[in-house]
Design a protein around this motif. Structure first.
Motif, mmCIF file in Angstrom:
data_model
loop_
_atom_site.group_PDB
_atom_site.id
_atom_site.type_symbol
_atom_site.label_atom_id
_atom_site.label_comp_id
_atom_site.label_asym_id
_atom_site.label_seq_id
_atom_site.Cartn_x
_atom_site.Cartn_y
_atom_site.Cartn_z
ATOM 1 N N LEU A 1 4.630 -14.420 10.606
ATOM 2 C CA LEU A 1 5.809 -15.222 10.889
ATOM 3 C C LEU A 1 5.903 -16.366 9.889
ATOM 4 O O LEU A 1 4.895 -16.981 9.530
ATOM 5 C CB LEU A 1 5.751 -15.795 12.307
ATOM 6 N N LYS A 2 7.124 -16.657 9.462
ATOM 7 C CA LYS A 2 7.342 -17.800 8.580
ATOM 8 C C LYS A 2 7.311 -19.088 9.409
ATOM 9 O O LYS A 2 7.591 -19.088 10.604
ATOM 10 C CB LYS A 2 8.686 -17.656 7.864
ATOM 11 N N THR A 3 6.952 -20.171 8.751
ATOM 12 C CA THR A 3 6.947 -21.475 9.421
ATOM 13 C C THR A 3 7.748 -22.471 8.601
ATOM 14 O O THR A 3 7.821 -22.363 7.376
ATOM 15 C CB THR A 3 5.512 -22.016 9.609
ATOM 16 N N THR A 4 8.335 -23.432 9.280
ATOM 17 C CA THR A 4 9.090 -24.472 8.585
ATOM 18 C C THR A 4 8.145 -25.588 8.138
ATOM 19 O O THR A 4 6.988 -25.660 8.553
ATOM 20 C CB THR A 4 10.175 -25.067 9.491
ATOM 21 N N GLN A 5 8.657 -26.465 7.314
ATOM 22 C CA GLN A 5 7.864 -27.595 6.824
ATOM 23 C C GLN A 5 7.428 -28.517 7.966
ATOM 24 O O GLN A 5 6.438 -29.232 7.865
ATOM 25 C CB GLN A 5 8.690 -28.388 5.801
ATOM 26 N N LEU A 6 8.152 -28.463 9.083
ATOM 27 C CA LEU A 6 7.880 -29.349 10.213
ATOM 28 C C LEU A 6 6.962 -28.710 11.252
ATOM 29 O O LEU A 6 6.738 -29.292 12.322
ATOM 30 C CB LEU A 6 9.204 -29.747 10.877
ATOM 31 N N HIS A 7 6.419 -27.552 10.948
ATOM 32 C CA HIS A 7 5.636 -26.793 11.916
ATOM 33 C C HIS A 7 4.470 -27.610 12.492
ATOM 34 O O HIS A 7 4.228 -27.631 13.711
ATOM 35 C CB HIS A 7 5.112 -25.507 11.272
ATOM 36 N N SER A 8 3.734 -28.302 11.632
ATOM 37 C CA SER A 8 2.564 -29.050 12.104
ATOM 38 C C SER A 8 2.972 -30.177 13.051
ATOM 39 O O SER A 8 2.238 -30.498 14.000
ATOM 40 C CB SER A 8 1.774 -29.615 10.923
ATOM 41 N N ILE A 9 4.126 -30.778 12.828
ATOM 42 C CA ILE A 9 4.609 -31.833 13.722
ATOM 43 C C ILE A 9 4.912 -31.253 15.100
ATOM 44 O O ILE A 9 4.589 -31.863 16.129
ATOM 45 C CB ILE A 9 5.860 -32.521 13.141
ATOM 46 N N HIS A 10 5.532 -30.077 15.134
ATOM 47 C CA HIS A 10 5.834 -29.447 16.424
ATOM 48 C C HIS A 10 4.546 -29.184 17.208
ATOM 49 O O HIS A 10 4.474 -29.431 18.408
ATOM 50 C CB HIS A 10 6.591 -28.137 16.212
ATOM 51 N N VAL A 11 3.540 -28.682 16.511
ATOM 52 C CA VAL A 11 2.266 -28.378 17.162
ATOM 53 C C VAL A 11 1.620 -29.668 17.678
ATOM 54 O O VAL A 11 1.131 -29.734 18.816
ATOM 55 C CB VAL A 11 1.329 -27.634 16.198
ATOM 56 N N GLU A 12 1.632 -30.715 16.856
ATOM 57 C CA GLU A 12 1.062 -32.009 17.267
ATOM 58 C C GLU A 12 1.787 -32.580 18.479
ATOM 59 O O GLU A 12 1.176 -33.258 19.321
ATOM 60 C CB GLU A 12 1.151 -33.001 16.108
ATOM 61 N N SER A 13 3.091 -32.290 18.575
ATOM 62 C CA SER A 13 3.883 -32.809 19.697
ATOM 63 C C SER A 13 3.729 -31.966 20.951
ATOM 64 O O SER A 13 4.344 -32.274 21.983
ATOM 65 C CB SER A 13 5.362 -32.882 19.299
ATOM 66 N N GLY A 14 2.944 -30.903 20.862
ATOM 67 C CA GLY A 14 2.699 -30.065 22.031
ATOM 68 C C GLY A 14 3.796 -29.073 22.325
ATOM 69 O O GLY A 14 3.918 -28.584 23.460
ATOM 70 N N ALA A 15 4.605 -28.748 21.333
ATOM 71 C CA ALA A 15 5.697 -27.799 21.549
ATOM 72 C C ALA A 15 5.148 -26.402 21.833
ATOM 73 O O ALA A 15 4.124 -25.993 21.291
ATOM 74 C CB ALA A 15 6.602 -27.755 20.318
#
Length: 360
Positions: free
Chosen positions: A4-18
Motif C-alpha cells: 500500500l502507498k502512504t502519504t507524507q503525513l502517514h507517520s503523523i496519523h499513526v502518532e495520533s492514534g488513527a
C-alpha cells in the motif's frame, strides 16, 4: 497492508492514534476518535483531512485547453484564470469515468484532481483520446501533499496559519509562497462546509498539518468525510456515479455543457439528456435506528423491487438515518413512501429533498 502507498503525513496519523485502513491502494486514516465526534467537529468548528491520495495532474502546453475541451463535461475556455470547476469525465456511452475538479492557472496550464481509485483510468482516457495534440501531463501526486481544511472556523484558522492572504472566493484559488515553496490554496471541499484544500510540497506538509492542528483544527478521517459528503448529498464514485450511470440520471446535468464542437461525447450526452431516465437518484430518510447500506433493495408498497440504495448512514447533524438511491422515475415524488430491505426486513423510508444538509 503490504504494497500500500502512504502519504507524507502517514507517520503523523499513526502518532495520533488513527485507525489506518486500505483505501484505493493507499493506507489512510479512517478515524482518529469517533466518526460522530469528527463529523460534529467539522460542522461546528473545523477539521483537517489528509487527501493526498487523490490524483494531481498538471496539464500544460499549446493544446492543453483543447485537450480538456475534448474530455471534460465543462468548457475550459469559459473558466477564468484562478477559477476551479467541478466536472465529469464520461465514456463514449455517457457513463461517468470520474468526477474531478479542474483548476485553470492560465490559458495553457491547468491542474486536474481525479479521485485516487480512478487516477490511472483518467490518465489513460485522456492520453488515448488526445494523441495528436501538443500538450503534456505532469503527475505531481507523489511529490506533493493535499490537505483539506473544512468547517465554519476554516478561514480563521487558515489566516492564523498563513498570514496576509488575499480573500479567496468560492471555487477560486491562489498560489502563495510558503517558506520558499509554492503552495496552491483553493476554496473547495467535499463536506458541505466552507473550507479550503491546500496543495503543498511534501517537505512542508507536516509543518502545515501541525500548524492547522495547533490553531484549532481537529484531525478527521475518511469515515467522517464520507458521512459529511452524504449529508451534503455529494456523489461518491463507485456508489452514486459509475461508468454505468450517466450525469442526467445522477442529477448532475448542471455540470454538463453541451453544444461543443470538440467535446468527444457531445452527441451521446445530448441524446441522453432528451431521453427519460429509467431510474434517477433520490434522497430518503428513515425514522428510527435502521441504517440503509449500499445495494439494499428499494421496494414499492407491493414489495416489488424499484431501485437500489447507493449510500446510507446515520447523520450526526440531522440525528436520523439518511441515504441516496436510484429508483424508477415514477417513485420520486417528495414525501412519498417506499420500503428498503435492511437485513431481511422491509423498513419504511420517505423520499425527501436533497441536499439533506446545507450550511446556513
Amino acid at each position: 497492508m503490504n504494497n500500500l502507498k502512504t502519504t507524507q503525513l502517514h507517520s503523523i496519523h499513526v502518532e495520533s492514534g488513527a485507525k489506518m485502513v486500505p483505501f484505493a491502494g493507499w493506507e489512510m486514516p479512517i478515524q482518529y476518535s469517533s466518526i460522530i465526534q469528527e463529523c460534529n467537529a467539522v460542522r461546528n468548528k473545523a477539521g483537517i483531512f489528509d487527501v493526498s491520495h487523490m490524483g494531481r495532474f498538471e496539464i500544460f502546453g499549446k493544446d492543453a485547453s483543447l485537450a480538456l475541451d475534448k474530455i471534460l463535461s465543462v468548457d475550459p475556455n469559459t473558466i477564468k484564470n484562478f477559477q476551479a470547476k467541478y466536472n465529469l469525465i464520461c465514456n463514449k456511452e455517457g457513463g461517468i469515468i470520474d468526477d474531478c475538479i479542474v483548476y485553470k492557472i492560465n490559458e495553457t496550464k491547468f491542474l486536474l484532481i481525479p479521485n485516487a481509485a480512478n487516477a490511472d483510468t483518467v490518465l489513460k482516457w485522456i492520453q488515448d483520446n488526445t494523441q495528436k495534440l501538443n500538450f503534456k501531463i505532469n503527475i505531481i501526486t507523489s511529490e506533493t501533499s493535499m490537505i483539506a481544511l473544512q468547517g465554519p472556523h476554516a478561514t480563521n484558522i487558515l489566516n492564523m496559519t498563513i498570514p496576509n492572504l488575499s480573500e479567496i472566493k468560492r471555487f477560486r484559488f491562489l498560489e502563495h509562497d510558503f517558506n520558499s515553496s509554492k503552495m496552491l490554496i483553493t476554496r473547495t471541499g467535499y463536506t458541505g462546509e466552507d473550507g479550503y484544500e491546500i496543495i503543498v510540497d511534501n517537505n512542508l506538509s507536516e509543518e502545515l498539518w501541525k500548524s492547522f492542528r495547533k490553531n484549532g483544527a481537529d484531525e478527521i478521517g475518511l469515515g467522517a468525510r464520507d458521512v459529511l459528503r452524504l449529508e451534503a448529498s455529494l456523489p461518491l464514485h463507485g456508489n452514486e456515479i459509475t461508468e454505468n450511470t450517466n450525469p442526467f440520471a445522477a442529477k448532475l446535468g448542471m455540470f454538463v455543457k453541451l453544444d461543443r464542437e470538440n467535446y468527444l461525447i457531445n452527441s451521446k450526452l445530448t441524446s441522453l439528456k432528451s431521453t427519460d431516465q429509467e431510474k434517477v437518484l433520490v434522497g430518503f430518510e428513515i425514522q428510527g435506528r435502521n441504517i440503509a447500506r449500499s445495494h439494499n433493495s428499494v421496494l414499492d408498497s407491493e414489495n416489488n423491487i424499484i431501485g437500489e440504495v447507493t449510500s446510507g448512514s446515520f447523520s450526526p447533524t440531522l440525528n436520523n438515518s439518511i441515504g441516496l438511491a436510484y429508483v424508477k422515475n415514477s417513485f420520486t415524488d417528495l414525501n412519498s413512501e417506499v420500503k428498503i430491505n435492511i437485513r431481511s426486513k422491509n423498513i419504511t423510508a420517505k423520499i425527501i429533498k436533497t441536499p439533506f444538509y446545507k450550511r446556513s
